[in-house]
Motif scaffolding. Structure first.
Motif, PDB file in Angstrom:
ATOM      1  N   ARG A 174     -34.157  35.544  37.332  1.00 56.57           N
ATOM      2  CA  ARG A 174     -35.236  36.508  37.132  1.00 56.57           C
ATOM      3  C   ARG A 174     -35.579  37.172  38.458  1.00 56.57           C
ATOM      4  O   ARG A 174     -36.707  37.500  38.733  1.00 56.57           O
ATOM      5  N   SER A 175     -34.590  37.263  39.311  1.00 57.75           N
ATOM      6  CA  SER A 175     -34.827  37.859  40.616  1.00 57.75           C
ATOM      7  C   SER A 175     -34.618  39.358  40.524  1.00 57.75           C
ATOM      8  O   SER A 175     -33.719  39.827  39.836  1.00 57.75           O
ATOM      9  N   PRO A 176     -35.450  40.147  41.235  1.00 63.89           N
ATOM     10  CA  PRO A 176     -35.261  41.596  41.204  1.00 63.89           C
ATOM     11  C   PRO A 176     -33.990  42.027  41.927  1.00 63.89           C
ATOM     12  O   PRO A 176     -33.482  43.113  41.704  1.00 63.89           O
ATOM     13  N   ALA A 177     -33.498  41.190  42.801  1.00 57.53           N
ATOM     14  CA  ALA A 177     -32.341  41.585  43.612  1.00 57.53           C
ATOM     15  C   ALA A 177     -31.111  40.806  43.185  1.00 57.53           C
ATOM     16  O   ALA A 177     -30.512  40.074  43.936  1.00 57.53           O
ATOM     17  N   THR A 178     -30.737  41.006  41.948  1.00 60.15           N
ATOM     18  CA  THR A 178     -29.668  40.222  41.347  1.00 60.15           C
ATOM     19  C   THR A 178     -28.378  40.263  42.152  1.00 60.15           C
ATOM     20  O   THR A 178     -27.779  39.239  42.438  1.00 60.15           O
ATOM     21  N   ALA A 179     -27.981  41.475  42.534  1.00 62.13           N
ATOM     22  CA  ALA A 179     -26.685  41.622  43.178  1.00 62.13           C
ATOM     23  C   ALA A 179     -26.640  40.815  44.469  1.00 62.13           C
ATOM     24  O   ALA A 179     -25.696  40.069  44.724  1.00 62.13           O
ATOM     25  N   ASN A 180     -27.697  40.945  45.238  1.00 63.49           N
ATOM     26  CA  ASN A 180     -27.716  40.238  46.501  1.00 63.49           C
ATOM     27  C   ASN A 180     -27.737  38.751  46.317  1.00 63.49           C
ATOM     28  O   ASN A 180     -27.133  37.999  47.047  1.00 63.49           O
ATOM     29  N   ARG A 181     -28.493  38.350  45.315  1.00 61.84           N
ATOM     30  CA  ARG A 181     -28.738  36.937  45.189  1.00 61.84           C
ATOM     31  C   ARG A 181     -27.571  36.150  44.626  1.00 61.84           C
ATOM     32  O   ARG A 181     -27.131  35.171  45.176  1.00 61.84           O
ATOM     33  N   PHE A 182     -27.069  36.640  43.498  1.00 56.89           N
ATOM     34  CA  PHE A 182     -26.041  35.835  42.839  1.00 56.89           C
ATOM     35  C   PHE A 182     -24.669  36.496  42.854  1.00 56.89           C
ATOM     36  O   PHE A 182     -23.686  35.899  42.489  1.00 56.89           O
ATOM     37  N   GLY A 183     -24.630  37.768  43.195  1.00 56.97           N
ATOM     38  CA  GLY A 183     -23.358  38.464  43.162  1.00 56.97           C
ATOM     39  C   GLY A 183     -22.682  38.463  44.512  1.00 56.97           C
ATOM     40  O   GLY A 183     -21.893  37.592  44.846  1.00 56.97           O
ATOM     41  N   LYS A 184     -23.078  39.427  45.310  1.00 54.95           N
ATOM     42  CA  LYS A 184     -22.394  39.703  46.563  1.00 54.95           C
ATOM     43  C   LYS A 184     -22.414  38.524  47.534  1.00 54.95           C
ATOM     44  O   LYS A 184     -21.390  38.157  48.085  1.00 54.95           O
ATOM     45  N   THR A 185     -23.588  37.941  47.708  1.00 55.76           N
ATOM     46  CA  THR A 185     -23.646  36.897  48.725  1.00 55.76           C
ATOM     47  C   THR A 185     -22.969  35.633  48.225  1.00 55.76           C
ATOM     48  O   THR A 185     -23.046  35.283  47.063  1.00 55.76           O
ATOM     49  N   VAL A 186     -22.317  34.981  49.137  1.00 57.14           N
ATOM     50  CA  VAL A 186     -21.638  33.752  48.773  1.00 57.14           C
ATOM     51  C   VAL A 186     -22.619  32.594  48.857  1.00 57.14           C
ATOM     52  O   VAL A 186     -23.684  32.695  49.460  1.00 57.14           O
ATOM     53  N   ASP A 187     -22.202  31.527  48.262  1.00 59.35           N
ATOM     54  CA  ASP A 187     -23.087  30.378  48.115  1.00 59.35           C
ATOM     55  C   ASP A 187     -23.700  29.887  49.420  1.00 59.35           C
ATOM     56  O   ASP A 187     -24.870  29.536  49.469  1.00 59.35           O
ATOM     57  N   HIS A 188     -22.940  29.890  50.493  1.00 57.33           N
ATOM     58  CA  HIS A 188     -23.461  29.270  51.721  1.00 57.33           C
ATOM     59  C   HIS A 188     -24.547  30.103  52.389  1.00 57.33           C
ATOM     60  O   HIS A 188     -25.162  29.651  53.343  1.00 57.33           O
ATOM     61  N   VAL A 189     -24.781  31.311  51.926  1.00 57.42           N
ATOM     62  CA  VAL A 189     -25.887  32.069  52.500  1.00 57.42           C
ATOM     63  C   VAL A 189     -26.963  32.414  51.470  1.00 57.42           C
ATOM     64  O   VAL A 189     -27.668  33.387  51.624  1.00 57.42           O
ATOM     65  N   SER A 190     -27.095  31.612  50.433  1.00 51.93           N
ATOM     66  CA  SER A 190     -28.207  31.904  49.534  1.00 51.93           C
ATOM     67  C   SER A 190     -29.429  31.106  49.985  1.00 51.93           C
ATOM     68  O   SER A 190     -29.315  30.047  50.591  1.00 51.93           O
ATOM     69  N   SER A 191     -30.591  31.652  49.688  1.00 52.43           N
ATOM     70  CA  SER A 191     -31.820  31.062  50.216  1.00 52.43           C
ATOM     71  C   SER A 191     -32.388  30.021  49.257  1.00 52.43           C
ATOM     72  O   SER A 191     -31.881  29.821  48.153  1.00 52.43           O
ATOM     73  N   ALA A 192     -33.473  29.400  49.672  1.00 51.35           N
ATOM     74  CA  ALA A 192     -34.116  28.351  48.875  1.00 51.35           C
ATOM     75  C   ALA A 192     -35.290  28.900  48.066  1.00 51.35           C
ATOM     76  O   ALA A 192     -36.065  28.143  47.509  1.00 51.35           O
ATOM     77  N   ILE A 193     -35.419  30.236  48.050  1.00 48.16           N
ATOM     78  CA  ILE A 193     -36.554  30.875  47.382  1.00 48.16           C
ATOM     79  C   ILE A 193     -36.110  31.456  46.043  1.00 48.16           C
ATOM     80  O   ILE A 193     -35.174  32.258  45.993  1.00 48.16           O
TER      81      ILE A 193
END
Ligand SMILES: *Cc1c(COP(=O)(O)O)cnc(C)c1O
Length: 398
Positions: free
Chosen positions: A314-333
């Motif tokens: 339910r994040s407004p920034a879907t692409a950044n969060r689950f798409g483009k960025t790889v797992d090792h740089v996702s945040s805890a928020i």
């Protein structure tokens, strides 16, 4: 009389579901907290690594109190600079891989002291729309010409840079953004930002408040994770989130830090932070750079991954969060966008009844009508705690 004025203003807030209240926590910070006598599973803190009540940090603080007492006695430039302050700054610079570092009494103080030292009247400061209030306040205080670009919008930033080059030729231009955004948990496109910055001869201040301890080698943040450390002019962060203590910092070149010592008013005109806090923060930096720290960070990554799997996005920034960025740089928020202010409060209340502490975040912290739960996971949460929260949210959401 004055009572009436403020009572009226408060009533106006209340009718819009925008009034705020303090909540008393009767325990140390951790995955379980005591809220007015009730034990709740806490998904609301920024204590990402569970360091706020860590035995090693507590011991470091206690030992420093025994040696240095509780108060610094004066501002840093007068006689308040004690050994723990300098040891912390040396450790910060070494950890971040910069020439020098300076600590402040808070991240907020770092921002409002540093921005006005970097830009002044007739200079230009360009901020991301979702920048933290401390950065906005620092920019306002500087008196520089301010322009806001839509969140992570490189095209708009570029046109602002062209405008600044045209209309304010020869003036300093400072770009200000965060590596991990505090209420959305998404990331800035750092590589592209740096390309623009270089092309236009601007400076970049990067606030890594929510990235350090969470992302990058030894938890050094996004710039280090992307091997772009060298290119960021001003690296800002806080000692009060993943590092578990209190205070802010700026890392950068020796001359930048010496300039801030001479010009950052929140640094100069305020009593030095208690030496015990500096000692505890240094213990946190040492921990991050240790094998135990790396292990704790990997544990946090596992928890983040579990949350990604269990919580519908339910994040407004879907692409950044689950798409483009790889797992090792996702945040805890993890923002759980609800929309209406009252609906967010209702959901937070319902969760609290079930034993979860996840406060609603509303305007003006986020845009009107984008009220949300801001869920944060930490290394100290158990898998079971995360599963039960996600299950409760699914159940309580229509
Ligand atoms: C929390 C925060 C700050 C302020 O840091 P404190 O140490 O809490 O004063 C600054 N910038 C961002 C992005 C933050 O989230």
């Amino acid at each position: 009389m004055t009572d009436d004025i403020f009572a009226q203003q408060l009533q106006a807030l209340r009718t819009r579901a925008l009034d705020r209240h303090l909540r008393e926590i009767g325990s140390a910070q951790g995955p379980i907290v005591d809220l007015v006598g009730k034990r709740l599973i806490n998904f609301s803190s920024n204590d990402y690594l569970g360091l706020a009540n860590d035995p090693q940090l507590r011991e470091a603080a206690i030992a420093a109190i025994a040696e240095f007492g509780v108060g610094a006695g004066a501002s840093r430039l007068i006689s308040g600079t004690q050994s723990p302050h300098l040891r912390l700054e040396t450790a910060l610079a070494k950890w971040k891989g910069t020439q020098a570092a300076l600590s402040f009494s808070s991240g907020y103080a770092a921002a409002i002291g540093t921005l006005p030292a970097l830009v002044a009247k007739n200079d230009v400061v360009l901020l991301d729309k979702l920048c933290h209030a401390s950065l906005i306040d620092g920019a306002r205080l500087s008196g520089a010409i301010m322009r806001i670009f839509p969140h992570n919008h490189l095209g708009k930033l570029e046109s602002h840079l062209e405008w600044a080059q045209r209309e304010h030729a020869g003036k300093r231009v400072l770009i200000v953004t965060e590596s991990v955004f505090s209420m959305d948990g998404d990331l800035a496109p750092l590589r592209e930002l740096l390309e623009l910055k270089k092309r236009f001869g601007a400076l970049l201040l990067l606030d890594e408040a929510h990235a350090i301890g969470v992302i990058g080698p030894n938890g050094r943040g996004v710039a280090a994770a992307e091997k772009l450390n060298e290119d960021v002019d001003v690296q800002m962060g806080t000692l009060s989130k993943a590092l578990g203590v209190s205070g802010g910092y700026i890392c950068g070149s020796r001359s930048l830090i010496d300039w801030l010592i001479n010009r950052a008013r929140s640094f100069i005109y305020s009593t030095a932070p208690p030496p015990a806090l500096a000692a505890a923060a240094m213990a946190a930096v040492d921990f991050l750079a240790s094998p135990d720290g790396e292990e704790r960070r990997l544990l946090l990554r596992q928890r983040i991954k579990l949350m990604q799997e269990l919580l519908p996005n339910r994040s407004p920034a879907t692409a950044n969060r689950f798409g483009k960025t790889v797992d090792h740089v996702s945040s805890a928020i993890f923002p759980w966008i609800v929309g209406a202010e009252q609906a967010a409060i209702d959901l937070a209340r319902a969760l609290q009844k079930e034993g979860f502490f996840v406060p609603a975040i509303r305007y003006p912290t986020v845009a009107k009508g984008s009220a949300r739960l801001r869920i944060t996971v930490t290394a100290a949460h158990t898998e079971e705690q995360i599963r039960s929260l996600c299950e409760a949210i699914a159940r309580l959401t229509p």
